[in-house]
Design an enzyme around this catalytic site. Structure first.
Site, short mmCIF file in Angstrom:
data_model
loop_
_atom_site.label_atom_id
_atom_site.label_comp_id
_atom_site.label_asym_id
_atom_site.label_seq_id
_atom_site.Cartn_x
_atom_site.Cartn_y
_atom_site.Cartn_z
N GLY A 172 36.07 51.82 43.42
CA GLY A 172 36.14 51.78 44.88
C GLY A 172 36.93 52.95 45.42
CB ALA A 173 37.67 56.16 43.94
CG ASN A 174 33.35 55.30 48.31
OD1 ASN A 174 34.03 54.32 48.59
ND2 ASN A 174 32.05 55.26 48.17
CB THR A 175 36.74 54.01 51.61
OG1 THR A 175 37.40 53.65 52.81
CG2 THR A 175 36.42 52.77 50.82
N GLY A 176 39.83 54.37 51.65
CA GLY A 176 41.09 53.62 51.70
C GLY A 176 42.06 53.92 50.57
N GLY A 208 41.88 53.29 47.38
CA GLY A 208 41.29 53.86 46.18
C GLY A 208 41.20 55.37 46.28
CE1 TYR A 217 40.54 40.41 49.27
CE2 TYR A 217 42.38 39.26 50.29
CZ TYR A 217 41.85 40.39 49.71
OH TYR A 217 42.64 41.50 49.56
#
Ligand SMILES: *[C@@H]1O[C@H](CO)[C@@H](O)[C@H](O)[C@H]1NC(C)=O
Ligand SMILES: *[C@@H]1O[C@H](CO)[C@@H](O)[C@H](O)[C@H]1NC(C)=O
Length: 316
Positions: A46-50, A52, A200
């Site tokens: 999940g490294a493409n935002t936030g 990450g 969650y």
């Protein structure tokens, strides 16, 4: 009127008692380690935002070769370019990984194991939060499937490589929300009862239980594991819930930036001498308390076995 007053009187008291806790929640621990990572290999999901993305950038900044494992490769490539430009580190690579599909997870792991000889840092960061009831390609409830089972399988598939590369580390991004979580073994996929918020929390509790069980299993292997609460961070995690997006906006003054949110993951990934704290939960770059549920070894072991069963992983 009198009743209202009566109710209000204890308020300053409560605030006074809660103040250190509130301050602690709002203060942002910063990773001050000066460790450099040339020759080290890291995978961030999940490294493409936030968070990450910021975690990946910090690792690249320190010279590691960083794999951005993303569902959306095109978006990932843009982020990789951005990180390369900012850090001057060209070794930022994008690979396809959809944690909601075990086929994709297996394909990612296979490709990675073929192209890399080592893996020193695995950051299980990707997550979904409060999405409407839906299922992964394999029929798992989305939160359990992505946040827990997907990362469970990924970690399992990369474990030998981590062991060969020891000392190495696995960092699991969990959340304070785990306090509200419960593991319902009779309804792990929330088919009988579903609440997007609780789903969650449950999956985040699963993350912590796993970290502890994994730590027990990895004792002496040179692979250590940590779970972290990144803080309440302004990120795209709230994309599925307009209520949460709205709440987030309202409180955004108190929220951490993704860069601040990445600090604890980074701290656990690189700080020297942290090995003795393997299996622990961290918040603001410090060991943090977890709920009683999250300390329950029986539940941790059972969840491990059930997860292996669901994923077709042989029990050992
Ligand atoms: C991280 O969480 C995943 C999913 O819950 C689990 O499979 C994995 O073992 C955990 N790893 C660590 C290091 O805690
Ligand atoms: C662990 O959880 C199980 C099932 O919820 C419970 O029966 C047991 O008492 C718990 N153990 C501890 C030490 O809390």
């Amino acid at each position: 009127m009198a009743v209202v007053l009566l109710l209000l009187i204890p308020l300053p008291f409560l605030l006074y008692i809660a103040a250190p806790q509130i301050r602690k929640m709002l203060s942002s621990g910063v990773c001050t380690s000066t460790v450099q990572l040339p020759g080290k290999v890291a995978v961030v999901t999940g490294a493409n935002t936030g968070i990450g993305k910021e975690t990946a950038r910090e690792l690249a900044q320190r010279g590691a070769r960083v794999y951005l494992a993303c569902r959306d490769v095109q978006k990932g490539e843009l982020v990789a370019k951005e990180i390369q430009t900012k850090t001057g580190n060209q070794q930022v690579l994008v690979r396809k990984l959809d944690l909601a599909d075990t086929k994709s997870i297996r394909a990612f792991a296979k490709g990675f194991l073929e192209e890399e000889k080592q893996l020193h840092i695995l950051i299980n960061n990707a997550g979904v939060m409060m999405c409407p009831y839906s299922k992964t390609a394999d029929g798992f409830e989305m939160h359990m499937g992505v946040n827990h089972l997907g990362h469970f399988l990924l970690t399992h598939l990369l474990l030998e490589k981590l062991k060969e590369s020891a000392p190495s580390r696995v960092v699991n991004v969990s959340s304070l929300a785990h306090h509200l979580g419960r593991i319902h073994f009779h309804d792990l996929q929330s088919e009988k009862f579903y609440s997007d918020g609780l789903a969650y929390c449950n999956s985040k509790l699963a993350n912590i239980l796993f970290t502890q069980e994994l730590a027990r299993r990895l004792k002496g292997s040179g692979v250590t594991t940590y779970s972290v609460h990144p803080g309440t961070v302004n990120s795209e995690l709230t994309r599925y819930s307009s209520f949460m997006t709205w709440m987030w906006w309202l409180f955004s003054f108190f929220l951490k930036t993704p860069q601040q949110g990445a600090q604890t993951s980074l701290y656990c990934a690189i700080t020297e001498g942290l090995e003795i704290l393997s299996g622990k939960h961290f918040s603001d770059c410090q060991v943090a308390r977890v709920s009683a549920q999250a300390r329950n070894e029986t539940v941790a072991r059972r969840l491990w076995d059930v997860s292996c069963d669901l994923l077709g992983i042989p029990l050992d």
